[in-house]
Design a protein around this motif. Structure first.
Motif, PDB file in Angstrom:
ATOM      1  N   LEU A   1       1.586  -5.967   5.957  1.00 50.40           N
ATOM      2  CA  LEU A   1       0.409  -6.710   6.426  1.00 50.40           C
ATOM      3  C   LEU A   1       0.642  -8.215   6.380  1.00 50.40           C
ATOM      4  CD1 LEU A   1      -2.323  -4.550   4.664  1.00 50.40           C
ATOM      5  CD2 LEU A   1      -1.660  -4.503   7.080  1.00 50.40           C
ATOM      6  N   THR A   2       1.378  -8.688   5.396  1.00 50.38           N
ATOM      7  CA  THR A   2       1.695 -10.111   5.314  1.00 50.38           C
ATOM      8  C   THR A   2       2.588 -10.526   6.474  1.00 50.38           C
ATOM      9  OG1 THR A   2       1.483 -10.129   2.911  1.00 50.38           O
ATOM     10  CG2 THR A   2       2.763 -11.903   3.897  1.00 50.38           C
ATOM     11  N   ALA A   3       3.625  -9.731   6.728  1.00 47.47           N
ATOM     12  CA  ALA A   3       4.524 -10.039   7.842  1.00 47.47           C
ATOM     13  C   ALA A   3       3.756 -10.065   9.166  1.00 47.47           C
ATOM     14  CB  ALA A   3       5.654  -9.011   7.904  1.00 47.47           C
ATOM     15  N   LEU A   4       2.930  -9.077   9.372  1.00 46.04           N
ATOM     16  CA  LEU A   4       2.241  -8.920  10.656  1.00 46.04           C
ATOM     17  C   LEU A   4       1.163  -9.978  10.856  1.00 46.04           C
ATOM     18  CD1 LEU A   4       2.007  -6.995  13.137  1.00 46.04           C
ATOM     19  CD2 LEU A   4       0.247  -5.756  11.865  1.00 46.04           C
ATOM     20  N   PHE A   5       0.235 -10.079   9.910  1.00 47.75           N
ATOM     21  CA  PHE A   5      -0.971 -10.873  10.148  1.00 47.75           C
ATOM     22  C   PHE A   5      -0.900 -12.311   9.643  1.00 47.75           C
ATOM     23  CE2 PHE A   5      -2.969  -6.525  10.162  1.00 47.75           C
ATOM     24  CZ  PHE A   5      -3.294  -6.531  11.515  1.00 47.75           C
ATOM     25  N   LEU A   6      -0.028 -12.596   8.679  1.00 52.04           N
ATOM     26  CA  LEU A   6       0.091 -13.974   8.196  1.00 52.04           C
ATOM     27  C   LEU A   6       1.261 -14.709   8.833  1.00 52.04           C
ATOM     28  CD1 LEU A   6      -0.682 -13.767   4.357  1.00 52.04           C
ATOM     29  CD2 LEU A   6      -2.223 -14.208   6.274  1.00 52.04           C
ATOM     30  N   LEU A   7       2.371 -13.975   9.077  1.00 49.34           N
ATOM     31  CA  LEU A   7       3.576 -14.623   9.596  1.00 49.34           C
ATOM     32  C   LEU A   7       3.801 -14.369  11.073  1.00 49.34           C
ATOM     33  CD1 LEU A   7       5.946 -13.775   6.603  1.00 49.34           C
ATOM     34  CD2 LEU A   7       4.617 -15.873   6.992  1.00 49.34           C
ATOM     35  N   GLY A   8       3.043 -13.438  11.663  1.00 51.21           N
ATOM     36  CA  GLY A   8       3.198 -13.156  13.091  1.00 51.21           C
ATOM     37  C   GLY A   8       4.457 -12.388  13.427  1.00 51.21           C
ATOM     38  N   VAL A   9       5.013 -11.639  12.458  1.00 51.41           N
ATOM     39  CA  VAL A   9       6.256 -10.898  12.654  1.00 51.41           C
ATOM     40  C   VAL A   9       5.924  -9.450  13.032  1.00 51.41           C
ATOM     41  CG1 VAL A   9       8.369 -10.084  11.554  1.00 51.41           C
ATOM     42  CG2 VAL A   9       7.456 -12.363  11.014  1.00 51.41           C
ATOM     43  N   PRO A  10       6.450  -8.936  14.148  1.00 51.29           N
ATOM     44  CA  PRO A  10       6.210  -7.532  14.496  1.00 51.29           C
ATOM     45  C   PRO A  10       6.756  -6.591  13.430  1.00 51.29           C
ATOM     46  CG  PRO A  10       7.063  -8.744  16.386  1.00 51.29           C
ATOM     47  CD  PRO A  10       7.206  -9.647  15.203  1.00 51.29           C
ATOM     48  N   VAL A  11       6.112  -5.440  13.301  1.00 52.46           N
ATOM     49  CA  VAL A  11       6.530  -4.439  12.309  1.00 52.46           C
ATOM     50  C   VAL A  11       6.627  -3.083  13.000  1.00 52.46           C
ATOM     51  CG1 VAL A  11       5.425  -5.692  10.426  1.00 52.46           C
ATOM     52  CG2 VAL A  11       4.150  -3.901  11.629  1.00 52.46           C
ATOM     53  N   PRO A  12       7.399  -2.149  12.442  1.00 60.34           N
ATOM     54  CA  PRO A  12       7.458  -0.796  13.011  1.00 60.34           C
ATOM     55  C   PRO A  12       6.105  -0.097  12.885  1.00 60.34           C
ATOM     56  CG  PRO A  12       9.315  -1.184  11.529  1.00 60.34           C
ATOM     57  CD  PRO A  12       8.355  -2.310  11.321  1.00 60.34           C
ATOM     58  N   ARG A  13       5.826   0.732  13.839  1.00 64.11           N
ATOM     59  CA  ARG A  13       4.546   1.446  13.852  1.00 64.11           C
ATOM     60  C   ARG A  13       4.365   2.284  12.588  1.00 64.11           C
ATOM     61  NH1 ARG A  13       1.387   2.712  18.406  1.00 64.11           N
ATOM     62  NH2 ARG A  13      -0.240   4.237  17.944  1.00 64.11           N
ATOM     63  N   ALA A  14       5.432   2.907  12.122  1.00 62.36           N
ATOM     64  CA  ALA A  14       5.327   3.749  10.922  1.00 62.36           C
ATOM     65  C   ALA A  14       4.938   2.922   9.706  1.00 62.36           C
ATOM     66  CB  ALA A  14       6.649   4.474  10.668  1.00 62.36           C
ATOM     67  N   ALA A  15       5.410   1.672   9.640  1.00 67.55           N
ATOM     68  CA  ALA A  15       5.060   0.817   8.505  1.00 67.55           C
ATOM     69  C   ALA A  15       3.572   0.477   8.526  1.00 67.55           C
ATOM     70  CB  ALA A  15       5.895  -0.463   8.532  1.00 67.55           C
ATOM     71  N   LEU A  16       3.032   0.237   9.717  1.00 70.55           N
ATOM     72  CA  LEU A  16       1.599  -0.082   9.794  1.00 70.55           C
ATOM     73  C   LEU A  16       0.755   1.150   9.510  1.00 70.55           C
ATOM     74  CD1 LEU A  16      -0.499  -2.236  10.283  1.00 70.55           C
ATOM     75  CD2 LEU A  16      -0.412  -1.739  12.737  1.00 70.55           C
ATOM     76  N   ASP A  17       1.227   2.321   9.956  1.00 69.72           N
ATOM     77  CA  ASP A  17       0.498   3.556   9.635  1.00 69.72           C
ATOM     78  C   ASP A  17       0.430   3.769   8.125  1.00 69.72           C
ATOM     79  OD1 ASP A  17      -0.145   4.302  12.217  1.00 69.72           O
ATOM     80  OD2 ASP A  17       1.689   5.468  12.513  1.00 69.72           O
ATOM     81  N   ARG A  18       1.511   3.424   7.410  1.00 64.51           N
ATOM     82  CA  ARG A  18       1.489   3.554   5.955  1.00 64.51           C
ATOM     83  C   ARG A  18       0.558   2.525   5.331  1.00 64.51           C
ATOM     84  NH1 ARG A  18       3.631   4.735   1.070  1.00 64.51           N
ATOM     85  NH2 ARG A  18       4.153   3.007  -0.341  1.00 64.51           N
ATOM     86  N   ALA A  19       0.580   1.299   5.854  1.00 64.66           N
ATOM     87  CA  ALA A  19      -0.236   0.229   5.273  1.00 64.66           C
ATOM     88  C   ALA A  19      -1.724   0.466   5.504  1.00 64.66           C
ATOM     89  CB  ALA A  19       0.186  -1.119   5.856  1.00 64.66           C
ATOM     90  N   LEU A  20      -2.062   1.066   6.645  1.00 69.26           N
ATOM     91  CA  LEU A  20      -3.471   1.316   6.986  1.00 69.26           C
ATOM     92  C   LEU A  20      -3.637   2.822   7.247  1.00 69.26           C
ATOM     93  CD1 LEU A  20      -4.068  -1.621   9.527  1.00 69.26           C
ATOM     94  CD2 LEU A  20      -4.560  -1.606   7.070  1.00 69.26           C
TER      95      LEU A  20
END
Length: 527
Positions: free
Chosen positions: A70-89
């Motif tokens: 979530l930090t990489a994606l929403f604070l730093l603007g760095v794309p993340v793998p879909r599986a990582a976001l599914d785990r985070a949310l």
């Protein structure tokens, strides 16, 4: 790019997911470490990017720390793998985040990249009510995009927003107006102590973000109404107990060649440029806000004002207070010269001399020309507290400069100071002498002596809370403050001190009572 969508069920899932992931200010700082967290606060992302990379190194996307994702994606603007976001949310999932308009995915595979469409930041602050911990959605900033901001950019919680939230009086109240709500941060603070909040903005995009943030951070039933429109127009004919505003107060060239140059080079930013010449927007708000206040109602706002050659700022802004017919207390916190001011606000939008030298030079020159056309020598920034008298003429007109450190939150201190002013306004010197006063718990005394001398040549009463004022006190005044424990009246203490110092009691009272009034007003002494 569209603002987020407020789907109640998905927003509730997102709230639960963010909490479960420990995606809050403490959690992010724990992940990044103190060095990277401090750098990120300075808008430097490299240490944070390294810390996040180290946290996910060697781990499959489905096993990554949700905070890192979530930090990489929403604070730093760095794309993340879909599986990582599914785990985070886990409840919301990448699919739900897409439906909310928070992210865009390249595909449906576990390794497909998901990129952010908004900034979704943890927020922590302390106001006069207590701790506030939320998440705020706003547009992606320069740190994430690496480019200039769009003119309809919606800010998150910046320094000015935090300042206003902390200085606002938070007495329980009926109706609050948040004028120029932006992402809704002031409305969220107000919803904790008001029965109803009306939040307005000229930007429909901002209102969409505000609605999303209100839904994300308040329980069902919170009465926050969003209205579109400019300044006070959406609430014409209504009245409020409290008005808070972080208005678009930036002094931007709008007229003539200077205005055209800035518009061509930068455009007008809705969140900061009010479309008025000079400091007219702040002046007009000061003059007009009394019309939407109930008798006894308070307005608190931030603003800039011009320091023009041959006209002290206290006279200029003081004339606004006189014309408004309101009680007024203005604290100037910062002063910039015209060049510093221009540099600050050109950089604010993401334009730099290295990245866009022609736009920088054009805007810079136009700003200087605009200030020169009105003989502006400096620009002040500060806090304005206004109050509609319950009856009769205004009794408070106070304009001061305080550029030193303060102890936030100031809201409770300002409330006590206003109450102290009202208490004093109802008492002549005889009534003040009959009062039992107590020295505030945060007051200390400093004594400065010449080596070898028995008596101090300087005594300073120091305030630990609020504005941290220091008052030079005579020996009798310091002794009076030391004796104020609620047992004796002020008059009794003055009488005893007159005998001690061998001076007439009437003369000592004439010296001390005006000083006592100042100490009550500033919170050194309490009734």
């Amino acid at each position: 790019m569209q603002p987020p969508v407020t789907d109640p069920a998905l927003v509730a899932s997102l709230r639960d997911d963010l909490a479960s992931a420990a995606y809050d200010v403490d959690g992010v700082e724990d992940l990044l470490g103190p060095l990277a967290a401090a750098a990120l606060h300075r808008e430097q992302s490299l240490p944070a990017r390294r810390a996040v990379a180290a946290a996910v190194d060697g781990k499959p996307p489905s096993d990554r720390d949700p905070r890192a994702t979530l930090t990489a994606l929403f604070l730093l603007g760095v794309p993340v793998p879909r599986a990582a976001l599914d785990r985070a949310l886990p409840a919301t999932g990448a699919q739900g985040a897409e439906r909310l308009g928070l992210v865009a995915a390249q595909g449906s595979g576990d390794d497909d990249e998901v990129r952010p469409l908004v900034d979704l930041s943890p927020y922590a602050s302390v106001d006069a009510v207590g701790d506030a911990r939320w998440w705020l959605a706003s547009d992606l900033g320069e740190l994430a995009t690496g480019g200039r901001l769009a003119t309809d950019h919606v800010l998150g919680a910046g320094g000015a927003s935090l300042t206003l939230a902390q200085v606002t009086v938070r007495n329980p109240t009926a109706r609050v107006l948040d004028l120029g709500t932006g992402c809704g941060i002031q409305a969220l603070h107000a919803a904790r102590h008001a029965r109803q909040v009306v939040a307005t903005d000229i930007s429909r995009r901002a209102l969409s973000f505000a609605g999303f943030n209100v839904a994300l951070n308040t329980q069902a039933g919170a009465d926050v109404e969003l209205r579109h429109g400019s300044m006070l127009e959406p609430v014409a004919g209504e009245q409020f107990d409290l008005v808070v505003s972080n208005p678009p107060f930036v002094i931007t060239p709008h007229a003539g060649a200077a205005g055209r140059a800035v518009a061509d080079a930068l455009g007008d930013y809705e969140y900061r440029d009010g479309g008025r010449a000079g400091d007219d927007l702040v002046r007009d708000l000061v003059l007009g806000v009394g019309g939407v206040l109930v008798p006894g109602g308070t307005a608190q706002l931030l603003g800039n004002w011009e320091h023009r050659r041959g006209e002290p700022w206290t006279e200029r802004v003081g004339a606004w207070l006189d014309d408004a017919g309101l009680d007024g207390w203005v604290i100037q916190r910062e002063v910039l010269d015209p060049a510093e001011y221009a540099e600050t606000w050109i950089r604010d939008g993401g334009t730099t001399p290295d990245r866009e030298p022609e736009a920088w030079a054009a805007a810079y020159g136009a700003w200087l020309d605009d200030f020169a056309s009105r003989d502006v020598e400096a620009v002040g920034f500060g806090m304005v507290t206004l109050r509609r008298p319950r009856a009769g003429a205004p009794t408070l007109r106070r304009l001061e400069e305080h550029t030193g450190s303060v102890r936030q939150p100031l809201g409770a201190h300002i409330a006590r100071s206003l109450a102290g002013h009202d208490w004093l306004a109802q008492r002549d010197d005889a009534a003040l002498a009959a009062a039992h006063l107590v020295t505030a718990a945060d007051v200390t005394e400093e004594r400065y002596l010449t080596p070898g001398e028995a008596d101090p040549n300087v005594v300073v009463l120091r305030q630990g809370d609020g504005l941290g004022r220091g008052v030079h006190a005579s020996s009798p005044l310091a002794a009076l403050v030391g004796a104020c424990d609620g047992e004796l009246t002020v008059g009794q203490i003055v009488g005893a001190l007159a005998s001690l110092f061998e001076v007439p009691a009437d003369a000592l009272a004439a010296e001390l009572l005006p000083a006592v009034r100042g100490l009550v007003r500033d919170g050194f002494l309490e009734e």
